[in-house]
Design a protein around this motif. Structure first.
Motif, PDB file in Angstrom:
ATOM      1  N   GLY A 282     -30.005  27.970 -14.887  1.00 20.63           N
ATOM      2  CA  GLY A 282     -29.994  28.078 -13.436  1.00 20.63           C
ATOM      3  C   GLY A 282     -31.154  28.829 -12.830  1.00 20.63           C
ATOM      4  N   TYR A 283     -31.865  29.629 -13.634  1.00 20.76           N
ATOM      5  CA  TYR A 283     -32.918  30.482 -13.078  1.00 20.76           C
ATOM      6  C   TYR A 283     -34.179  30.440 -13.944  1.00 20.76           C
ATOM      7  N   ALA A 284     -35.240  31.090 -13.450  1.00 16.15           N
ATOM      8  CA  ALA A 284     -36.522  31.088 -14.167  1.00 16.15           C
ATOM      9  C   ALA A 284     -36.467  31.901 -15.458  1.00 16.15           C
ATOM     10  N   HIS A 285     -35.471  32.779 -15.608  1.00 17.72           N
ATOM     11  CA  HIS A 285     -35.351  33.550 -16.854  1.00 17.72           C
ATOM     12  C   HIS A 285     -34.404  32.872 -17.849  1.00 17.72           C
ATOM     13  N   ARG A 293     -39.686  24.708 -21.017  1.00 15.14           N
ATOM     14  CA  ARG A 293     -40.835  24.558 -20.124  1.00 15.14           C
ATOM     15  C   ARG A 293     -41.973  25.494 -20.503  1.00 15.14           C
ATOM     16  N   GLU A 294     -41.661  26.773 -20.754  1.00 15.39           N
ATOM     17  CA  GLU A 294     -42.728  27.738 -20.998  1.00 15.39           C
ATOM     18  C   GLU A 294     -43.200  27.732 -22.453  1.00 15.39           C
ATOM     19  N   LYS A 295     -42.293  27.859 -23.412  1.00 14.32           N
ATOM     20  CA  LYS A 295     -42.706  27.938 -24.818  1.00 14.32           C
ATOM     21  C   LYS A 295     -43.174  26.594 -25.358  1.00 14.32           C
ATOM     22  N   GLU A 296     -42.418  25.538 -25.056  1.00 14.54           N
ATOM     23  CA  GLU A 296     -42.760  24.215 -25.585  1.00 14.54           C
ATOM     24  C   GLU A 296     -43.719  23.447 -24.677  1.00 14.54           C
ATOM     25  N   SER A 297     -43.810  23.841 -23.419  1.00 10.44           N
ATOM     26  CA  SER A 297     -44.686  23.177 -22.428  1.00 10.44           C
ATOM     27  C   SER A 297     -44.470  21.665 -22.405  1.00 10.44           C
ATOM     28  N   MET A 298     -43.200  21.246 -22.505  1.00  4.19           N
ATOM     29  CA  MET A 298     -42.937  19.803 -22.590  1.00  4.19           C
ATOM     30  C   MET A 298     -42.157  19.266 -21.389  1.00  4.19           C
ATOM     31  N   ALA A 299     -41.864  20.127 -20.411  1.00  6.48           N
ATOM     32  CA  ALA A 299     -41.130  19.663 -19.239  1.00  6.48           C
ATOM     33  C   ALA A 299     -41.864  20.085 -17.975  1.00  6.48           C
ATOM     34  N   TYR A 300     -41.996  19.153 -17.031  1.00  5.13           N
ATOM     35  CA  TYR A 300     -42.577  19.485 -15.732  1.00  5.13           C
ATOM     36  C   TYR A 300     -41.616  20.422 -14.982  1.00  5.13           C
ATOM     37  N   TYR A 301     -40.331  20.204 -15.184  1.00  4.05           N
ATOM     38  CA  TYR A 301     -39.292  21.084 -14.667  1.00  4.05           C
ATOM     39  C   TYR A 301     -38.067  20.895 -15.552  1.00  4.05           C
ATOM     40  N   VAL A 302     -37.228  21.892 -15.618  1.00  6.02           N
ATOM     41  CA  VAL A 302     -35.965  21.780 -16.346  1.00  6.02           C
ATOM     42  C   VAL A 302     -35.003  22.813 -15.776  1.00  6.02           C
ATOM     43  N   SER A 303     -33.774  22.402 -15.561  1.00  2.00           N
ATOM     44  CA  SER A 303     -32.784  23.323 -15.006  1.00  2.00           C
ATOM     45  C   SER A 303     -31.388  22.780 -15.261  1.00  2.00           C
ATOM     46  N   SER A 304     -30.399  23.642 -15.033  1.00  2.00           N
ATOM     47  CA  SER A 304     -29.003  23.209 -15.096  1.00  2.00           C
ATOM     48  C   SER A 304     -28.337  23.528 -13.764  1.00  2.00           C
ATOM     49  N   GLN A 350     -30.024  39.947 -15.505  1.00  2.00           N
ATOM     50  CA  GLN A 350     -30.761  39.282 -14.428  1.00  2.00           C
ATOM     51  C   GLN A 350     -29.903  38.227 -13.741  1.00  2.00           C
ATOM     52  N   THR A 351     -29.070  37.528 -14.505  1.00  2.00           N
ATOM     53  CA  THR A 351     -28.204  36.514 -13.908  1.00  2.00           C
ATOM     54  C   THR A 351     -27.202  37.152 -12.957  1.00  2.00           C
ATOM     55  N   LYS A 352     -26.580  38.242 -13.380  1.00  2.00           N
ATOM     56  CA  LYS A 352     -25.637  38.940 -12.506  1.00  2.00           C
ATOM     57  C   LYS A 352     -26.337  39.447 -11.250  1.00  2.00           C
ATOM     58  N   ALA A 353     -27.538  39.983 -11.413  1.00  3.81           N
ATOM     59  CA  ALA A 353     -28.280  40.525 -10.263  1.00  3.81           C
ATOM     60  C   ALA A 353     -28.667  39.414  -9.286  1.00  3.81           C
ATOM     61  N   LEU A 354     -29.114  38.275  -9.806  1.00  4.47           N
ATOM     62  CA  LEU A 354     -29.535  37.175  -8.942  1.00  4.47           C
ATOM     63  C   LEU A 354     -28.360  36.564  -8.195  1.00  4.47           C
ATOM     64  N   LEU A 355     -27.228  36.379  -8.877  1.00  5.82           N
ATOM     65  CA  LEU A 355     -26.036  35.858  -8.209  1.00  5.82           C
ATOM     66  C   LEU A 355     -25.608  36.799  -7.078  1.00  5.82           C
ATOM     67  N   THR A 356     -25.625  38.087  -7.357  1.00  7.84           N
ATOM     68  CA  THR A 356     -25.237  39.081  -6.350  1.00  7.84           C
ATOM     69  C   THR A 356     -26.201  39.067  -5.166  1.00  7.84           C
ATOM     70  N   ASN A 357     -27.504  39.017  -5.455  1.00  2.00           N
ATOM     71  CA  ASN A 357     -28.503  38.999  -4.380  1.00  2.00           C
ATOM     72  C   ASN A 357     -28.398  37.746  -3.534  1.00  2.00           C
ATOM     73  N   GLN A 358     -28.156  36.600  -4.185  1.00 10.90           N
ATOM     74  CA  GLN A 358     -28.017  35.344  -3.438  1.00 10.90           C
ATOM     75  C   GLN A 358     -26.826  35.402  -2.491  1.00 10.90           C
ATOM     76  N   LEU A 359     -25.725  35.955  -2.980  1.00 10.57           N
ATOM     77  CA  LEU A 359     -24.533  36.073  -2.144  1.00 10.57           C
ATOM     78  C   LEU A 359     -24.799  36.986  -0.953  1.00 10.57           C
ATOM     79  N   ARG A 360     -25.420  38.122  -1.208  1.00 11.11           N
ATOM     80  CA  ARG A 360     -25.694  39.070  -0.129  1.00 11.11           C
ATOM     81  C   ARG A 360     -26.697  38.526   0.881  1.00 11.11           C
ATOM     82  N   GLU A 361     -27.692  37.790   0.392  1.00  8.57           N
ATOM     83  CA  GLU A 361     -28.670  37.188   1.307  1.00  8.57           C
ATOM     84  C   GLU A 361     -28.000  36.152   2.203  1.00  8.57           C
ATOM     85  N   ALA A 362     -27.102  35.366   1.619  1.00  6.70           N
ATOM     86  CA  ALA A 362     -26.390  34.359   2.417  1.00  6.70           C
ATOM     87  C   ALA A 362     -25.566  35.013   3.513  1.00  6.70           C
TER      88      ALA A 362
END
Length: 424
Positions: A282-285, A293-304, A350-362
């Motif tokens: 779900g995130y860049a980390h 994407r970063e280590k294998e450099s085989m995807a223009y983008y990848v996410s879930s 980082q996942t917990k922090a990002l979810l919390t920040n997204q909720l608070r920003e909304a």
């Protein structure tokens, strides 16, 4: 967070009284069962009601009155959530507590009434030229999905994996069903929406719940709603094919994978799936981004992503056609790491922090408060943001691993360029 007042059976007014904003935001949500036919008709209806009514027959006339009301904004959109189709009237207006002029709120409420209850009818039908114009506009909107190959590939995955399931129904319907909508059908759908839909009304601003509820009773006269017609089942069924490859004239391949989970939005373990998605892709980390994407450099983008209403998790990747097999293998390897609980403290933190920040920003804007409460009140009517945050903070790596072990890969869809003869 919101105080709720019932003004009729099936009609609720939810008010968040706050000095956080100098404006008042309204959302009137009309909820019905989700079908291709209803999605198509109701999306046309949303456009027709927004752009023309009996008092202000043109968009220009409506724009002028909105400007006179201190730049009030008004728009109607359509969306879906789970097996519901939702038509929403959104309005933002200045709070006349901050003006020398009084009565602005009442004028805005009256305008909302006109938009909903005074359609631009000719001989009992919507004005034909407006109906036809908005019908064509919705056709073009649906057709535009084909130009966005990532959205198109995701839609094809859903159509193939879960045909006629609410998950595969587009909120705008289909071109075929939009074309089948007649003026007479649109009037029937309008009357059904006004008279029978479940209605959730939201207001955010420095206003009293009792006052707003009385205004809606006075201006709108909503009658009682009968119990909603049973909506289509959201139960997942196994796709007929595990892998499908299709071809379009394009350079970049689109890999889309569908996983099923028994955990849905109403499940106690729903917050675990939110963290699982963040750690996985779900995130860049996340594992997919870092390792593919970063280590294998085989995807223009990848996410879930996680469609919580249905218990669906998706992986999307833009890759060269010849790398499909390797990409699928790497995705499953990263999922296996999550299943084993091989999650670093950094990934989890980082996942917990990002979810919390997204909720608070909304929650920093009124529309975000409305959208979050409208969704999460299904969990508990007394929903507060801290409820979710505390749940996220209590989740362990073992909880995430257990949820990951309940995922099953059900279908892989690959959209490839026509020139790639190697893909079979």
């Amino acid at each position: 967070m919101f105080e709720t007042v019932n003004i009729a059976k099936g009609v609720k007014v939810h008010v968040h009284e706050t000095t956080q904003f100098k404006t008042i935001n309204f959302s009137l949500k009309f909820k019905d069962k989700l079908t291709k036919e209803k999605a198509s008709a109701r999306t046309i209806l949303a456009n027709v009601l927004q752009h023309s009514n009996e008092v202000y027959p043109s968009h220009t006339a409506l724009r002028m009155v909105l400007d006179d009301l201190y730049g009030t904004s008004l728009y109607i959109d359509s969306s879906k959530r789970g097996n519901e189709h939702i038509v929403t009237l959104n309005v933002e207006t200045v709070n006349d507590e901050y003006l020398s002029e009084e009565g602005v709120l009442e004028k805005v409420m009256n305008l909302m009434y006109i938009v909903l209850f005074k359609p631009n009818f000719e001989h009992g039908l919507f004005k034909e030229s407006i109906f036809k114009r908005e019908q064509e506009a919705i056709k073009h909107r649906i057709e535009s999905i084909f130009d966005d190959k990532t959205r198109y590939a995701q839609q094809r995955l859903m159509e193939l994996a879960l045909p006629d399931h609410p998950a595969s129904i587009q909120p705008n319907g289909t071109i075929e069903e939009v074309a089948n909508v007649t003026n007479e059908k649109l009037v029937e759908e309008y009357e059904e929406m006004i008279k029978n839909n479940e209605i959730e009304i939201y207001a955010v601003g420095d206003i009293k719940a009792e006052l707003i509820a009385e205004h809606f009773k006075e201006f709108f006269h909503f009658g009682d709603r009968e119990q909603a017609i049973k909506a289509p089942s959201t139960e997942l069924t196994k796709p007929e094919q595990e892998r499908v490859v299709e071809f379009e004239d394009m350079k970049q391949g689109k890999l889309h994978m569908a996983f099923y989970s028994p955990i849905t939005f109403r499940d106690e373990k729903f917050p675990v799936m939110q963290l699982l998605n963040g750690v996985f892709g779900g995130y860049a980390h996340s594992k997919l981004f870092v390792n593919i994407r970063e280590k294998e450099s085989m995807a223009y983008y990848v996410s879930s992503s996680y469609a919580s209403q249905f218990g669906l998790m998706f992986v999307l990747a833009g890759i060269d056609a010849k790398l499909e097999e390797k990409a699928v293998k790497l995705v499953l390897e990263q999922l296996e790491e999550v299943k084993k609980g091989n999650i670093t403290d950094v990934e989890l933190g980082q996942t917990k922090a990002l979810l919390t920040n997204q909720l608070r920003e909304a929650l920093d804007n009124a529309r975000g408060q409305i959208d979050i409460y409208d969704q999460y009140m299904e969990l508990t009517e007394a929903f507060e943001p801290d409820y979710l945050i505390s749940r996220w903070n209590s989740i362990t790596k073992e909880d995430i691993a257990a949820a990951a072990n309940e995922l099953s890969l059900e279908m892989t869809y690959f959209l490839s360029g026509k020139e790639d003869d190697s893909v079979e």
